[in-house]
Write an enzyme that holds these catalytic residues in place. Structure first.
Site, mmCIF file in Angstrom:
data_model
loop_
_atom_site.group_PDB
_atom_site.id
_atom_site.type_symbol
_atom_site.label_atom_id
_atom_site.label_comp_id
_atom_site.label_asym_id
_atom_site.label_seq_id
_atom_site.Cartn_x
_atom_site.Cartn_y
_atom_site.Cartn_z
ATOM 1 N N LYS A 291 -30.521 8.085 15.948
ATOM 2 C CA LYS A 291 -29.244 7.470 15.592
ATOM 3 C C LYS A 291 -28.724 6.662 16.767
ATOM 4 O O LYS A 291 -28.926 7.079 17.895
ATOM 5 C CB LYS A 291 -28.206 8.550 15.257
ATOM 6 C CG LYS A 291 -28.564 9.441 14.086
ATOM 7 C CD LYS A 291 -27.535 10.566 13.989
ATOM 8 C CE LYS A 291 -27.786 11.443 12.773
ATOM 9 N NZ LYS A 291 -26.776 12.543 12.688
ATOM 10 N N SER B 49 -30.070 14.689 11.038
ATOM 11 C CA SER B 49 -29.886 14.989 12.461
ATOM 12 C C SER B 49 -30.982 14.418 13.360
ATOM 13 O O SER B 49 -32.126 14.220 12.951
ATOM 14 C CB SER B 49 -29.862 16.520 12.618
ATOM 15 O OG SER B 49 -29.953 16.903 13.970
ATOM 16 N N ASN B 50 -30.592 14.207 14.624
ATOM 17 C CA ASN B 50 -31.543 13.864 15.681
ATOM 18 C C ASN B 50 -32.491 15.021 16.008
ATOM 19 O O ASN B 50 -33.524 14.809 16.653
ATOM 20 C CB ASN B 50 -30.777 13.539 16.977
ATOM 21 C CG ASN B 50 -30.268 12.106 17.042
ATOM 22 O OD1 ASN B 50 -30.750 11.230 16.324
ATOM 23 N ND2 ASN B 50 -29.286 11.870 17.900
ATOM 24 N N THR C 45 -21.130 18.707 14.926
ATOM 25 C CA THR C 45 -20.428 18.626 13.642
ATOM 26 C C THR C 45 -20.467 19.989 12.935
ATOM 27 O O THR C 45 -19.427 20.610 12.723
ATOM 28 C CB THR C 45 -21.047 17.527 12.758
ATOM 29 O OG1 THR C 45 -20.964 16.287 13.462
ATOM 30 C CG2 THR C 45 -20.320 17.407 11.424
ATOM 31 N N PHE D 296 -19.988 7.651 17.660
ATOM 32 C CA PHE D 296 -21.057 6.636 17.567
ATOM 33 C C PHE D 296 -21.847 6.788 16.277
ATOM 34 O O PHE D 296 -22.378 5.809 15.726
ATOM 35 C CB PHE D 296 -22.010 6.734 18.769
ATOM 36 C CG PHE D 296 -23.047 7.826 18.648
ATOM 37 C CD1 PHE D 296 -22.775 9.109 19.074
ATOM 38 C CD2 PHE D 296 -24.280 7.564 18.063
ATOM 39 C CE1 PHE D 296 -23.713 10.120 18.937
ATOM 40 C CE2 PHE D 296 -25.245 8.569 17.928
ATOM 41 C CZ PHE D 296 -24.941 9.848 18.367
ATOM 42 N N ASP D 297 -21.918 8.012 15.775
ATOM 43 C CA ASP D 297 -22.674 8.322 14.566
ATOM 44 C C ASP D 297 -21.893 7.849 13.336
ATOM 45 O O ASP D 297 -22.468 7.315 12.366
ATOM 46 C CB ASP D 297 -22.878 9.845 14.555
ATOM 47 C CG ASP D 297 -23.922 10.348 13.596
ATOM 48 O OD1 ASP D 297 -24.749 9.550 13.110
ATOM 49 O OD2 ASP D 297 -23.926 11.575 13.339
ATOM 50 N N SER E 161 -19.683 13.270 10.205
ATOM 51 C CA SER E 161 -20.054 13.490 11.603
ATOM 52 C C SER E 161 -18.822 13.593 12.479
ATOM 53 O O SER E 161 -17.789 12.977 12.200
ATOM 54 C CB SER E 161 -20.942 12.343 12.115
ATOM 55 O OG SER E 161 -21.311 12.594 13.475
ATOM 56 N N ASP F 93 -24.046 15.543 9.899
ATOM 57 C CA ASP F 93 -24.643 15.604 11.228
ATOM 58 C C ASP F 93 -24.677 17.073 11.656
ATOM 59 O O ASP F 93 -23.850 17.874 11.194
ATOM 60 C CB ASP F 93 -23.782 14.786 12.199
ATOM 61 C CG ASP F 93 -24.177 15.007 13.639
ATOM 62 O OD1 ASP F 93 -25.369 14.808 13.954
ATOM 63 O OD2 ASP F 93 -23.312 15.401 14.446
ATOM 64 N N ARG G 56 -24.815 17.429 27.555
ATOM 65 C CA ARG G 56 -24.634 16.790 26.248
ATOM 66 C C ARG G 56 -24.594 15.263 26.388
ATOM 67 O O ARG G 56 -25.201 14.534 25.606
ATOM 68 C CB ARG G 56 -23.351 17.299 25.599
ATOM 69 C CG ARG G 56 -22.920 16.587 24.333
ATOM 70 C CD ARG G 56 -23.917 16.744 23.207
ATOM 71 N NE ARG G 56 -23.393 16.227 21.940
ATOM 72 C CZ ARG G 56 -24.138 15.992 20.869
ATOM 73 N NH1 ARG G 56 -25.441 16.210 20.891
ATOM 74 N NH2 ARG G 56 -23.602 15.541 19.772
ATOM 75 N N ASN H 115 -19.294 12.879 15.705
ATOM 76 C CA ASN H 115 -19.644 11.979 16.802
ATOM 77 C C ASN H 115 -19.286 10.543 16.444
ATOM 78 O O ASN H 115 -19.833 9.973 15.502
ATOM 79 C CB ASN H 115 -21.139 12.108 17.095
ATOM 80 C CG ASN H 115 -21.499 13.500 17.604
ATOM 81 O OD1 ASN H 115 -21.026 13.929 18.648
ATOM 82 N ND2 ASN H 115 -22.296 14.226 16.827
#
Lengths: 222, 222
Positions: free
Chosen positions: A149, A116-117, A14, A177-178, A173, A10, A40, A175
């Site tokens: 994601k 990545s987003n 990250t 949730f990721d 990652s 990520d 964020r 994150n």
């Protein structure tokens, strides 16, 4: 399990410290941390909501919308020039301190990618300004899928783009949730839990957890 | 535009005050507001993430997972009995003060419904304990669809269940993301913005905005 042949990282949070926008935040508010955190949080929230509504806009647009909302919410006055500088900060985010050496060390041993987003333009700018570009075989954006994601389609993109079996890809990652999303899809997942935060209670756990990315070679047996 | 023939209300945060769980929170922490806010934020986040992952669990499960995460995050110790009492509080949330009289007044003039993320059991408990049940023609849960707001499929359920054309339904919500989702789907939307918050920057705006639900008859011309 088969050996790890590829690692997909990520990007935001990250490899890159999203809160390195703090310097730019300081220009518009006496509490840059509050703005950075709100920005964020809304940025992520807007990716989830847009993906769920089927109303994709790219990450640059979402990031800018999240910034404008956050400024209003925190009653911060900012000129268009200041908004522009805050957005520009996203194009030259600092990598976390251990990142360059870690990617340099891993690079000869397995294929490395970003998943990545971020929009392609944002990601290119970030990998160039950070000096990470030479170590990355692929920079993979959700943009071709027009979703975000943790839509499972995103995680399916990593091994397909890298041309390796899904069960040989490790996804890294910070994150939570990721981590959950990648694990729900079926990747091998490493959570880089820098802050020692509790894991989100969504029914999936990472295979390994590290505190910093330089622990990865040992954690993944590379 | 054709006249409004039916009104669908969001439940949590719109008819019912989710922060009425504060009394139960006070049993486990000296800062019940922090727990209540964290719990609610995670509850919503988990609905978005589960819907996007295609990993539906009902709202009772999601609410409980969000509570357990929030307790860990805030380092609050709670016994299983206390967790049980916190969850029970969700079955008897207080309606906002003006709600019973407003629904009573609207009830003879148009069809009224709830359209909510809540599980059928949670919604039944809430409408019974609050005394709102006699005024509601339908209590519609996302549960039959196994997804969450703002998935457009949810908003499509309102007029289908109520048996009226979509463009005669007004949807009322206090939740900004829910307003945006309903509007993106194409309903007529009234935002009950109790706190005077800025609207989320997601590209859609409500048709009308009120501060309290008793402004609805005038705002919708009923």
């Amino acid at each position: 399990m088969p050996d790890v042949r590829a690692i997909a990282f990520d990007a935001y949070g990250t490899l890159f410290d999203v809160h390195s926008v703090m310097a730019a935040c300081r220009e518009v508010t006496a509490d840059p941390e509050a703005l950075s955190l709100q920005w964020r949080a809304k940025q992520l929230e807007y990716t989830w909501l847009r993906a769920l509504m089927g109303r994709y806009e790219d990450f640059w647009e979402v990031t800018q919308a999240a910034l404008r909302f956050s400024l209003r919410r925190l009653a911060i006055e900012a000129s268009e020039a200041q908004v522009g500088r805050l957005m520009e900060a996203y194009l030259s985010l600092s990598p976390f301190p251990e990142v360059p050496e870690t990617l340099k060390a891993l690079h000869p041993r397995c294929a490395l990618a970003i998943l990545s987003n971020g929009s392609p333009r944002m990601l290119q700018a970030a990998v160039e300004s950070s000096g990470l570009k030479p170590y990355l075989h692929h920079v993979i954006s959700v943009d071709s899928l027009r979703t975000y994601k943790p839509n499972p389609a995103v995680y399916d993109l990593a091994h397909k783009t890298m041309g390796v079996p899904a069960n040989t890809v490790a996804f890294v990652s910070s994150n939570s949730f990721d981590v959950v999303g990648a694990k729900a899809f079926g990747l091998r997942v490493c959570w880089c839990n820098r802050a020692g935060a509790p894991l989100d209670a969504l029914g999936f756990a990472p295979d390994v957890t590290v505190r910093r990315l330089d622990e990865i070679p040992k954690a993944l047996g590379l």
